[in-house]
Write a protein that holds these residues in place. Structure first.
Motif, PDB file in Angstrom:
ATOM      1  N   ALA A   5       0.801  -1.225   0.000  1.00 29.90           N
ATOM      2  CA  ALA A   5       0.000   0.000   0.000  1.00 29.90           C
ATOM      3  C   ALA A   5       0.836   1.277   0.000  1.00 29.90           C
ATOM      4  O   ALA A   5       0.481   2.226  -0.694  1.00 29.90           O
ATOM      5  CB  ALA A   5      -0.968  -0.016   1.179  1.00 29.90           C
ATOM      6  N   PRO A   6       1.946   1.369   0.739  1.00 30.53           N
ATOM      7  CA  PRO A   6       2.713   2.624   0.724  1.00 30.53           C
ATOM      8  C   PRO A   6       3.209   3.029  -0.670  1.00 30.53           C
ATOM      9  O   PRO A   6       3.411   4.201  -0.941  1.00 30.53           O
ATOM     10  CB  PRO A   6       3.889   2.346   1.655  1.00 30.53           C
ATOM     11  CG  PRO A   6       3.397   1.277   2.566  1.00 30.53           C
ATOM     12  CD  PRO A   6       2.474   0.435   1.725  1.00 30.53           C
ATOM     13  N   GLU A   7       3.381   2.065  -1.552  1.00 27.72           N
ATOM     14  CA  GLU A   7       3.831   2.375  -2.909  1.00 27.72           C
ATOM     15  C   GLU A   7       2.848   3.299  -3.623  1.00 27.72           C
ATOM     16  O   GLU A   7       3.219   4.091  -4.480  1.00 27.72           O
ATOM     17  CB  GLU A   7       4.031   1.085  -3.709  1.00 27.72           C
ATOM     18  CG  GLU A   7       4.519   1.286  -5.119  1.00 27.72           C
ATOM     19  CD  GLU A   7       5.887   1.937  -5.206  1.00 27.72           C
ATOM     20  OE1 GLU A   7       6.194   2.513  -6.269  1.00 27.72           O
ATOM     21  OE2 GLU A   7       6.666   1.867  -4.232  1.00 27.72           O
ATOM     22  N   LEU A   8       1.582   3.214  -3.261  1.00 27.36           N
ATOM     23  CA  LEU A   8       0.565   4.065  -3.874  1.00 27.36           C
ATOM     24  C   LEU A   8       0.801   5.539  -3.597  1.00 27.36           C
ATOM     25  O   LEU A   8       0.386   6.390  -4.382  1.00 27.36           O
ATOM     26  CB  LEU A   8      -0.827   3.662  -3.394  1.00 27.36           C
ATOM     27  CG  LEU A   8      -1.243   2.238  -3.711  1.00 27.36           C
ATOM     28  CD1 LEU A   8      -2.591   1.925  -3.084  1.00 27.36           C
ATOM     29  CD2 LEU A   8      -1.270   2.001  -5.199  1.00 27.36           C
ATOM     30  N   GLY A  50       0.660  10.110   9.860  1.00 29.62           N
ATOM     31  CA  GLY A  50       0.788   8.674  10.082  1.00 29.62           C
ATOM     32  C   GLY A  50       1.385   7.910   8.925  1.00 29.62           C
ATOM     33  O   GLY A  50       2.121   6.935   9.120  1.00 29.62           O
ATOM     34  N   SER A  51       1.105   8.329   7.701  1.00 28.93           N
ATOM     35  CA  SER A  51       1.636   7.608   6.537  1.00 28.93           C
ATOM     36  C   SER A  51       3.151   7.701   6.438  1.00 28.93           C
ATOM     37  O   SER A  51       3.784   6.857   5.813  1.00 28.93           O
ATOM     38  CB  SER A  51       1.005   8.145   5.246  1.00 28.93           C
ATOM     39  OG  SER A  51      -0.374   7.878   5.238  1.00 28.93           O
ATOM     40  N   GLY A  56      10.850   2.989   5.726  1.00 27.26           N
ATOM     41  CA  GLY A  56      11.575   3.449   4.545  1.00 27.26           C
ATOM     42  C   GLY A  56      10.962   4.644   3.842  1.00 27.26           C
ATOM     43  O   GLY A  56      11.470   5.066   2.805  1.00 27.26           O
ATOM     44  N   PHE A  57       9.890   5.221   4.386  1.00 27.67           N
ATOM     45  CA  PHE A  57       9.222   6.342   3.710  1.00 27.67           C
ATOM     46  C   PHE A  57      10.168   7.517   3.482  1.00 27.67           C
ATOM     47  O   PHE A  57      10.260   8.046   2.378  1.00 27.67           O
ATOM     48  CB  PHE A  57       7.994   6.810   4.504  1.00 27.67           C
ATOM     49  CG  PHE A  57       7.277   7.951   3.846  1.00 27.67           C
ATOM     50  CD1 PHE A  57       6.282   7.702   2.917  1.00 27.67           C
ATOM     51  CD2 PHE A  57       7.601   9.265   4.137  1.00 27.67           C
ATOM     52  CE1 PHE A  57       5.624   8.761   2.287  1.00 27.67           C
ATOM     53  CE2 PHE A  57       6.947  10.325   3.525  1.00 27.67           C
ATOM     54  CZ  PHE A  57       5.962  10.066   2.596  1.00 27.67           C
ATOM     55  N   LEU A  61      11.367   8.952  -0.109  1.00 24.03           N
ATOM     56  CA  LEU A  61      11.077  10.330  -0.492  1.00 24.03           C
ATOM     57  C   LEU A  61      12.364  11.040  -0.894  1.00 24.03           C
ATOM     58  O   LEU A  61      12.402  11.737  -1.918  1.00 24.03           O
ATOM     59  CB  LEU A  61      10.387  11.071   0.655  1.00 24.03           C
ATOM     60  CG  LEU A  61       9.982  12.519   0.376  1.00 24.03           C
ATOM     61  CD1 LEU A  61       9.027  12.621  -0.800  1.00 24.03           C
ATOM     62  CD2 LEU A  61       9.364  13.137   1.628  1.00 24.03           C
ATOM     63  N   LEU A  62      13.413  10.849  -0.139  1.00 29.93           N
ATOM     64  CA  LEU A  62      14.696  11.446  -0.464  1.00 29.93           C
ATOM     65  C   LEU A  62      15.193  10.968  -1.822  1.00 29.93           C
ATOM     66  O   LEU A  62      15.623  11.767  -2.660  1.00 29.93           O
ATOM     67  CB  LEU A  62      15.718  11.124   0.629  1.00 29.93           C
ATOM     68  CG  LEU A  62      17.130  11.655   0.419  1.00 29.93           C
ATOM     69  CD1 LEU A  62      17.139  13.170   0.329  1.00 29.93           C
ATOM     70  CD2 LEU A  62      18.035  11.172   1.555  1.00 29.93           C
ATOM     71  N   SER A  63      15.118   9.683  -2.051  1.00 37.05           N
ATOM     72  CA  SER A  63      15.552   9.105  -3.326  1.00 37.05           C
ATOM     73  C   SER A  63      14.770   9.674  -4.509  1.00 37.05           C
ATOM     74  O   SER A  63      15.343  10.042  -5.535  1.00 37.05           O
ATOM     75  CB  SER A  63      15.392   7.585  -3.266  1.00 37.05           C
ATOM     76  OG  SER A  63      15.621   7.005  -4.515  1.00 37.05           O
TER      77      SER A  63
END
Length: 123
Positions: A5-8, A50-51, A56-57, A61-63
Motif C-alpha cells: 500500500a505505501p507504494e501508492l 501517520g503515513s 523506509g518512507f 522520499l529522499l531518493s
C-alpha cells in the motif's frame, strides 16, 4: 504480483489514479515558490502524519526527490518522532490562539453560506 500500500503514495497510477505521487507534489510546491528560497526549502523538508511512519518512507522520499532536482541540490528531510500527531498538535495550538478565533466557521455559518464562508472569513 503483490504490491504494498505505501507504494501508492509514490505511484497512484497503480490503482488507476491520474494524480501525482507525494514526491511530485512536494517538488511542484517548491517549484512554485520564489527561486531565492527553493534551496532553503529543499534543506528544510519535514515529514508529518501517520503515513510517514511506513518503513523506509523518508529514504524513499529522499531518493525520489533526488531524481527530480539538480544533482548539486542538497536535500534534507526531517522526521520528528512525534510526526504521527504533528498535524493534530499544530491544529490544537492554532485553535487555542485568540487571534484565530475570528476565523472559526460555525455550523450555522456553513449551513447559510456553504464553502463561500471560507473566502468571506479568510480573504
Amino acid at each position: 504480483e503483490r504490491m504494498q500500500a505505501p507504494e501508492l503514495l509514490f505511484d497512484p497510477s497503480l490503482i488507476g489514479q491520474e494524480s501525482y505521487g507525494v514526491h511530485q507534489c512536494l517538488h511542484q510546491s517548491i517549484q512554485k515558490c520564489d527561486l531565492e528560497i527553493r534551496k532553503t526549502l529543499l534543506r528544510q523538508i519535514v515529514i508529518a502524519g501517520g503515513s510517514t511512519l511506513f518503513s523506509g518512507f523518508g529514504d524513499r522520499l529522499l531518493s525520489e526527490m533526488r531524481r527530480l532536482v539538480s544533482s548539486n541540490s542538497k536535500i534534507r528531510i526531517s522526521a520528528p518522532p512525534e510526526r504521527k500527531y504533528s498535524a493534530w498538535i499544530g491544529g490544537s495550538i492554532l485553535a487555542s490562539l485568540a487571534s484565530f478565533k475570528g476565523l472559526w466557521v460555525t455550523a450555522e455559518e456553513w449551513a447559510e453560506y456553504g464553502p463561500n464562508i471560507l473566502h468571506k472569513k479568510m480573504f
